[in-house]
Scaffold this active site. Structure first.
Site, short mmCIF file in Angstrom:
data_model
loop_
_atom_site.label_atom_id
_atom_site.label_comp_id
_atom_site.label_asym_id
_atom_site.label_seq_id
_atom_site.Cartn_x
_atom_site.Cartn_y
_atom_site.Cartn_z
N ASP A 31 0.85 -1.19 0.00
CA ASP A 31 0.00 0.00 0.00
C ASP A 31 0.88 1.24 0.00
O ASP A 31 2.10 1.13 -0.08
CB ASP A 31 -0.97 -0.02 1.19
CG ASP A 31 -0.24 0.07 2.53
OD1 ASP A 31 0.90 0.59 2.59
OD2 ASP A 31 -0.81 -0.39 3.53
N GLN A 32 0.28 2.42 0.07
CA GLN A 32 1.08 3.63 -0.09
C GLN A 32 1.95 3.95 1.13
O GLN A 32 2.74 4.89 1.09
CB GLN A 32 0.21 4.82 -0.47
CG GLN A 32 -0.72 5.32 0.61
CD GLN A 32 -1.56 6.49 0.10
OE1 GLN A 32 -2.02 6.48 -1.03
NE2 GLN A 32 -1.73 7.51 0.91
#
Lengths: 154, 154, 154, 154
Positions: A31-32
């Protein structure tokens, strides 16, 4: 040039019938934050259950063909360290509770290099028919129940 | 023909500052048991957190821009009933613990029609910098900390 | 009882530098049709790209450390047959186009037992910096470009 | 404090029976590039199909209850710009081809603020029974076929 990866599933210690599945963190699983998203851990646990049950001498596909499904009733995860893209992780699993209608598995997620305990967790399962009615597996599918018992005994 | 869906995020009860996000179970979220796969619940909890934090007057994107990320340290889910494709679910969330370096949220997943409690759960979070070092948010980002405090107070 | 799975990544034919990654369909990847959901195929393609690039002598993590990311600009998939839970699939990949700023990979998904062509596909990629600005990799990262060229030449 | 989000599904232009679904990019949908992972687009397309079919006067659950499933035979996506966490996206969908045994939908993904065309795409579907045998829907389910025809006519 020649290249291969060995993904090995081994019985770690005879006395507790623990198995290990190895997975490699996929890009889509990041994920980011730059780490593996926490919702992947239950999926990895499930990969380990598939391997574990298959290693017990019967595949989960076979369990489902016998008309038994094992939906989760409970899930816990303790996240200790982040896992990263391309990390090779070992998912250790063992069957820690068994009743005629319930199962509980425990898990450890380990990164070997550099070695770290990434996470621990548990999943609890009911054993039900395809229309989600509880099944007493000990009575109605004694062969499958014995298979689970053997996993506990050892 | 005209058609629309209302997805509403409301403060349910003033005294505990609980919010509700509504989601519709996606086809991709089902599995071959014919139910929503258990690994989606943490994703739905996260949708509710995003909405909750935004409703508190600051978006989670803003929290990340302030250099704070909130990776999970713990997750629990109790699955009570199955959720199915196209089910409209309300995800209730409240902030149930707050320290200068930690957050804990609690969740309820409700299907309205027919009404059923689908699941409950909790997530625990550390508050850390982008390189995963703990941050004392009370000291270093008092405005953001007060925002969280207000969520607890009410 | 002892059990293991061999996951092998091999160069199939020297003349077209094709690689194969093997994956096993995960339970979480199934949907209520009872088949692997179509959105998993791009994820499997990506697993093959990771393996392919690593096999070329440099990991994709290294490519990202050099400041280059390769977001998709295009994706096609032709679904020929359904894939099922626990199916062991071979994902064949080769680099089919290369320019100083673009890559295109082609894929075949094969089930060995019973043998079937499950799907084919392509992914097109730009090569850009972390802030999504195009990079002329031939000029700015000749070593990485040569690595890609070798994959084409062979 | 009171807060709500309106998610609206509207018929955009009467003459081409195009519908719009709105989704918000979930945190779990991001990857370590900091953008929405490309494998989410087919999932968003599917959300739009669910809404579209429901808006046509019959839910996809109903289509499945009639014994018809519509697995993908083809998928294309053109990625124009990145989508980011918390972006509100409109997924426009229309039915662009119909035969007695096949469907094709076309999609546009639009971000309103700042306005940008994020992606376009198509999905092709066979219409088959639950055991994956093709069904002539025009003959065997004329009511459902007429529903699809109406979507084309307008």
């Amino acid at each position: 040039m020649f290249y291969y990866i060995l993904i090995e599933l081994t019985k770690l210690r005879k006395d507790d019938f623990m198995y290990t599945s190895k997975i490699v963190v996929r890009y889509a699983e990041t994920d980011q934050m730059g780490i593996a998203h926490h919702s992947n851990y239950p999926v990895w646990f499930e990969v380990a259950r598939t391997d574990f049950i298959k290693a017990s001498g019967i595949s989960y596909s076979d369990v489902e063909k016998a008309g038994i499904i094992t939906p989760l009733t409970g899930l816990t995860v303790r996240y200790k360290q982040a896992a990263f893209y391309e990390d090779e992780l070992s998912i250790h699993i063992k069957l820690t509770r068994l009743t005629p209608v319930r199962l509980e598995f425990s898990y450890e997620v380990i990164r070997e290099n550099p070695r770290a305990l990434i996470a621990t967790g548990t999943t609890s399962h009911g054993m039900v028919s395809k229309d989600l009615v509880p099944v007493n597996v000990k009575k109605e599918h004694p062969k499958i129940y014995r298979m689970f018992e053997e996993c506990m005994d050892n």
